[in-house]
Design an enzyme around this catalytic site. Structure first.
Site, PDB file in Angstrom:
ATOM      1  CB  SER A   1      -0.865   0.111   1.356  1.00  0.00           C
ATOM      2  OG  SER A   1      -1.923   1.284   1.772  1.00  0.00           O
TER       3      SER A   1
ATOM      4  CG  ASP B   1      -6.452  -2.768  -4.184  1.00  0.00           C
ATOM      5  OD1 ASP B   1      -7.324  -1.732  -3.551  1.00  0.00           O
ATOM      6  OD2 ASP B   1      -5.082  -2.800  -4.080  1.00  0.00           O
TER       7      ASP B   1
ATOM      8  CG  HIS C   1      -5.623  -2.929   0.390  1.00  0.00           C
ATOM      9  ND1 HIS C   1      -5.491  -2.342  -0.926  1.00  0.00           N
ATOM     10  CD2 HIS C   1      -5.297  -1.974   1.152  1.00  0.00           C
ATOM     11  CE1 HIS C   1      -4.045  -1.035  -0.638  1.00  0.00           C
ATOM     12  NE2 HIS C   1      -3.632  -1.738   1.283  1.00  0.00           N
TER      13      HIS C   1
END
Length: 483
Positions: A200, A422, A451
């Site tokens: 991320s 995502d 995610h």
């Protein structure tokens, strides 16, 4: 967007970080007895410059490791770069040692750390009021009909609190400094080169490190990739929620439609979507009391924030469906689940510091009203939140340095792994990261939602590709999609 008119003196210094003074004397101790910690995990604290290239104060960096049990096979270290920004990472070796294949664990010491300002690394706080720590405030959801008046007032209140209470560490937080801190960790460990797995926001921090210190990278895995647009940085990450949620919501809608007998949300995906949109609009106008929650009601913003979090993993689908069913009158609302205020204070301050110190944001309330109005039509699920105004519009400090532009200059040793659906870092944004790296990177896309990709989805093709790269250095000859 306003251009940065002046860059601080720190932008003129070398990109090479100041050495950690006593890395040869680094000592490791037990990390304590917190729940979930692997007994093999060790901890240490490093002192790094508050401002690189200038004399003065220092910041404490909390670092952890689990050494390989097969030192004869050891290649080096695998640094686990946490997401967020603002997420702690000190306990990640204990979590990942349970998930990573033995072939990877044999070859690397796992290294975790809390980024500066986070957790045990000189933590920051802006001293926000309890009401201002509500999750549906921390993300800028507009009020009923798209009104942003409360968001404007909140953004000013937040930034003013940070100016009063944040202190010098808050001002020093940036992705450039995180990259320098990572290099300080590398030197403290005595490693010539660094392998790492960023997830991320950790993909952007990892990309910045690979740009600032290309010759110090070994094997780089970036998982769930941010768009590295140097003109917008986190502005585009926030805006990408609009796209990511639209990509991902059909997975939840199909799941709920298959369980209409249980939840009553609609017999097909289109009907579930209509139910959600109608319910969110109704809750905007007439919230439901929700004692113990912050705020103590379920409004449209709260439903949308629950939806966004639920889309991160299929395991969140039942909670969202259950909340919708209750809000439609088929039962009591579930008990609220909120993090302690202290953790929210630290997270809110460190997130704001990172995204606001990296790049300037536009301050016009009129501009944001127009952006919200358009986005609510184009992407109604998120209600205009991704393009709304936040504390960076009134941030008290200008960025000390220009954002990093990720380029193809450096070794070809980067593997990107990315879910096609995502909600937070959509595939379309990941393609921008792939484009920026050029010949340095390959991408393996996984036909999955949620995610986080590596070791999350059970997709053997994607997992094996990443594992093979970490163990052998071999990547696919070209970009590929794992169906």
């Amino acid at each position: 967007m306003n251009r940065i008119a002046s860059i601080g003196a720190a932008a003129l210094i070398s990109l090479t970080a100041t050495p950690v003074a006593a890395h040869a004397a680094t000592t490791w101790t037990t990390c304590g007895t917190a729940a979930g910690l692997d007994p093999r995990q060790e901890c240490t604290t490093l002192q790094v410059p508050l401002t690189y290239g200038e004399p003065g104060g220092t910041v404490s960096l909390a670092v952890s490791r689990i050494r390989t049990a097969r030192p004869g096979l050891r290649r080096g270290v695998l640094l686990l770069i946490p997401g967020g920004p603002g997420s702690p990472g000190l306990s990640r070796p204990s979590a990942m040692v349970k998930r990573l294949p033995s072939t990877v664990l044999d070859r690397y010491d796992l290294i975790g750390f809390d980024p500066r300002g986070v957790g045990q690394s000189s933590p920051v706080s802006c001293g926000l009021a309890h009401e201002d720590l509500a999750p549906s405030r921390l993300k800028p959801y507009p009020s009923a009909g798209g009104d942003i008046s409360e968001n404007v007032a909140y953004a000013r209140r937040f930034s003013e609190a940070c100016a009063r209470n944040g202190g010098p560490v808050l001002r020093s937080i940036s992705t450039r400094n995180e990259a320098r801190d990572i290099d300080a960790i590398r030197r403290a460990l005595g490693e010539e080169r660094l392998s790492y797995w960023g997830v991320s926001y950790g993909t952007y921090a990892g990309a910045v490190y690979a740009t600032m210190f290309p010759g110090r990278t070994d094997r780089v895995v970036l998982d769930s990739n941010d768009d590295p647009d140097p003109n917008k940085v986190a502005r585009v990450w926030l805006a990408n929620y609009s796209v990511g949620v639209e990509d991902r919501f059909p997975d939840f809608a199909a799941w709920a439609a298959a369980r209409d007998d249980e939840y009553g949300l609609g017999t097909d995906a289109a009907a579930v979507r209509r139910t959600f949109l109608d319910l969110a609009e109704r809750l905007d106008r007439a919230p439901i009391a929700w004692p113990g929650n912050n705020p103590p009601r379920l409004d449209g913003a709260g439903l949308r924030e629950t939806m966004l979090n639920a889309l991160y993993s299929d395991t969140g689908f039942p909670g969202l469906a259950g909340l919708m069913r209750a809000a439609l009158g088929s039962g009591p609302l579930p008990g609220p689940s909120t993090a302690p205020d202290a953790a929210l204070q630290n997270g809110a301050a460190s997130v704001a510091a990172t995204i606001c110190n990296d790049v300037e944001w536009p301050s016009s309330a009129g501009l944001h009203r127009r952006l919200v109005a358009r986005d609510r039509v184009a992407h109604p699920l998120t209600g205009g939140m991704p393009v709304n105004i936040g504390p960076c519009a009134y941030w008290p400090y200008r960025p000390a340095e220009a954002p990093v532009r990720v380029t193809s200059q450096g070794p070809s040793n980067v593997l990107l792994v990315q879910n096609l659906r995502d909600p937070a870092t959509p595939y379309s944004g990941a393609l921008r990261m792939r484009e920026a790296f050029g010949s340095r990177a390959r991408m393996v896309a996984v036909d999955s939602g949620g995610h986080g990709s590596y070791l999350v989805n059970g997709n053997a093709c994607g997992d094996d590709t990443v594992t093979t790269f970490l163990v052998t250095g071999r990547r696919p000859a070209r970009d590929t999609i794992c169906r």
